[in-house]
Write an enzyme that holds these catalytic residues in place. Structure first.
Site, PDB file in Angstrom:
ATOM      1  CB  ALA A 118      -1.066   0.233   1.147  1.00  0.00           C
ATOM      2  N   PRO A 120       3.163   4.299  -0.889  1.00  0.00           N
ATOM      3  CG  PRO A 120       3.892   6.485  -1.979  1.00  0.00           C
ATOM      4  CD  PRO A 120       3.891   4.971  -2.067  1.00  0.00           C
ATOM      5  N   GLY A 121       0.498   4.999  -0.392  1.00  0.00           N
ATOM      6  CA  GLY A 121      -0.893   5.289  -0.045  1.00  0.00           C
ATOM      7  C   GLY A 121      -1.684   5.913  -1.212  1.00  0.00           C
ATOM      8  CB  CYS A 237       3.629   1.287 -12.831  1.00  0.00           C
ATOM      9  SG  CYS A 237       5.222   1.135 -11.605  1.00  0.00           S
TER      10      CYS A 237
HETATM   11  C1  SAM Z   1       4.062  -0.180  -6.410  1.00  0.00           C
HETATM   12  S1  SAM Z   1       4.579   0.178  -4.907  1.00  0.00           S
HETATM   13  C2  SAM Z   1       3.039   0.376  -4.106  1.00  0.00           C
HETATM   14  C3  SAM Z   1       2.354   1.710  -4.370  1.00  0.00           C
HETATM   15  C4  SAM Z   1       0.971   2.090  -3.641  1.00  0.00           C
HETATM   16  N1  SAM Z   1       0.206   1.043  -3.995  1.00  0.00           N
HETATM   17  C5  SAM Z   1       0.484   3.344  -4.048  1.00  0.00           C
HETATM   18  O1  SAM Z   1      -0.334   3.357  -4.822  1.00  0.00           O
HETATM   19  O2  SAM Z   1       0.990   4.399  -3.308  1.00  0.00           O
HETATM   20  C6  SAM Z   1       5.072  -1.690  -4.428  1.00  0.00           C
HETATM   21  C7  SAM Z   1       5.147  -1.514  -2.558  1.00  0.00           C
HETATM   22  O3  SAM Z   1       5.386  -3.071  -2.485  1.00  0.00           O
HETATM   23  C8  SAM Z   1       6.078  -3.076  -1.239  1.00  0.00           C
HETATM   24  N2  SAM Z   1       6.433  -4.526  -1.012  1.00  0.00           N
HETATM   25  C9  SAM Z   1       7.667  -5.033  -1.412  1.00  0.00           C
HETATM   26  N3  SAM Z   1       7.776  -6.111  -1.373  1.00  0.00           N
HETATM   27  C10 SAM Z   1       6.723  -6.485  -0.634  1.00  0.00           C
HETATM   28  C11 SAM Z   1       6.415  -7.656   0.263  1.00  0.00           C
HETATM   29  N4  SAM Z   1       6.847  -8.724  -0.013  1.00  0.00           N
HETATM   30  N5  SAM Z   1       5.149  -7.391   0.689  1.00  0.00           N
HETATM   31  C12 SAM Z   1       4.523  -6.417   1.032  1.00  0.00           C
HETATM   32  N6  SAM Z   1       4.785  -5.152   0.453  1.00  0.00           N
HETATM   33  C13 SAM Z   1       6.041  -5.390  -0.367  1.00  0.00           C
HETATM   34  C14 SAM Z   1       7.186  -1.786  -1.531  1.00  0.00           C
HETATM   35  O4  SAM Z   1       7.528  -1.446  -0.088  1.00  0.00           O
HETATM   36  C15 SAM Z   1       6.253  -0.843  -1.959  1.00  0.00           C
HETATM   37  O5  SAM Z   1       5.942   0.209  -1.241  1.00  0.00           O
END
Ligand code: SAM
Length: 315
Positions: A118, A120-121, A237
């Site tokens: 989630a 930075p949200g 993305c």
């Molecule tokens: C694409 S970003 C998410 C962006 C977010 N959904 C938004 O709209 O602001 C991917 C996220 O996956 C997290 N992440 C990476 N490995 C992960 C794991 N094994 N379990 C949960 N989150 C994970 C990262 O810390 C990162 O914040």
């Protein structure tokens, strides 16, 4: 090789699957104006537009989403992420393609939603608005530092229906099943080359394959956590089929059913075949064509891949 050449060289692996490839490459070097989302929990889009216009910001409405504006010229204000109105939570700076996965999942007021990755949200806060601050969103992430940004965005927008958890998404435990899950997975982020070309220019096949394995584990766990009849949106993305169709193909093999993704902007269907630069040939099931690929040159945005999956009702 210059950074520009390295970026083109990396993206050339998609020449056979991206229509109008030269225009796709051309768009990688066009600046992408920021877009902002009105926090409808606090004010109406028209109120925000007049507030920011009176400060000299030039905005244009996004035709397919009433909450969004393109910042054509920030004027004296400079960075839209550093205004008083931003600090007060009146808006969120969000790339347009990032708004699409929540639209596809379409949570309603009162729903229970799990957002597996989630921080930075951007999407958590957008879903909280769609749910009118009611029901519950469990916003999970594995990265403690990024969760700080998630917490501050939730607080800044005065959202009260979000519970935060810090877990590796591959091992989330829950005594309840979720009727709606968003898996906006960690990915190689090729779709943000217009903002971070250096990052994309440096990507390797080994990294892409590693991310693909992580995404497969995350989607497996998400399917376990999904209620019968529930909906899962998988988004990345990026353009790499290893992180897109391959992951969805795996999910389909586990029994979830793909549904058509309907969007208010131009997109291409998921692809059925892919040969990577090492000659590895992938064939995907017909269901992946229900997913969508969004390319920067089609709508002047970033890039995104989105699939909608439903878990069958228990028999
Ligand atoms: C694409 S970003 C998410 C962006 C977010 N959904 C938004 O709209 O602001 C991917 C996220 O996956 C997290 N992440 C990476 N490995 C992960 C794991 N094994 N379990 C949960 N989150 C994970 C990262 O810390 C990162 O914040």
């Amino acid at each position: 090789m210059s950074a520009r050449e390295r970026l083109i060289s990396h993206l050339s692996r998609y020449r056979s699957i991206i229509p109008d490839f030269d225009s796709f490459i051309d768009y990688q070097f066009r600046p992408l104006n920021p877009t902002i989302r009105t926090n409808t929990l606090l004010l109406e889009p028209g109120e925000l537009a007049s507030m920011l216009s009176s400060r000299g910001m030039r905005l244009s409405a996004v035709p397919w989403h009433p909450w969004f504006f393109r910042v054509d010229d920030p004027g004296q204000v400079g960075n839209p992420g550093r205004t008083m109105e931003h600090l007060l939570g009146y808006y969120y700076v969000q790339e347009l393609t990032s708004a699409l996965p929540p639209m596809v999942l379409s949570p309603r007021p009162g729903d229970l939603v799990l957002d597996v990755a989630a921080a930075p949200g951007s999407k958590t806060t957008q879903m909280a608005q769609m749910m009118r601050n009611s029901g519950t969103i469990v916003a999970n992430d594995v990265d403690y530092r990024r969760m700080g940004a998630l917490r501050s965005n939730v607080d800044r927008l005065r959202i009260t229906n979000v519970v935060m958890t810090r877990n590796d998404g591959r091992r989330i435990q829950s005594s309840v099943a979720f009727p709606r899950i968003l898996l906006d997975a960690p990915c190689s982020s090729e779709g943000i080359a217009r903002r971070s070309p250096e990052h994309v220019a440096k990507l390797t096949l080994t990294q892409i394959r590693g991310l693909s394995r992580l995404q497969i584990s995350l989607i497996r766990r998400s399917i376990d956590l999904l209620a019968p009849g529930g909906l899962l949106v998988y988004s990345v993305c990026t353009f790499a089929p290893e992180e897109a169709e391959l992951v969805v193909d795996h999910a389909i093999s586990l029994g979830v059913e793909p549904e058509e993704v309907r969007l208010p902007l131009r997109s291409e269907p998921g692809i059925r075949e892919w040969v990577d630069e090492k000659g590895r040939h992938y064939r995907f099931s017909p269901g992946v064509e229900m997913a969508v690929r969004i390319y920067p040159h089609l709508n002047d945005t970033g890039g995104m891949f989105i699939a909608l999956l439903r878990k069958p009702e228990a028999r």
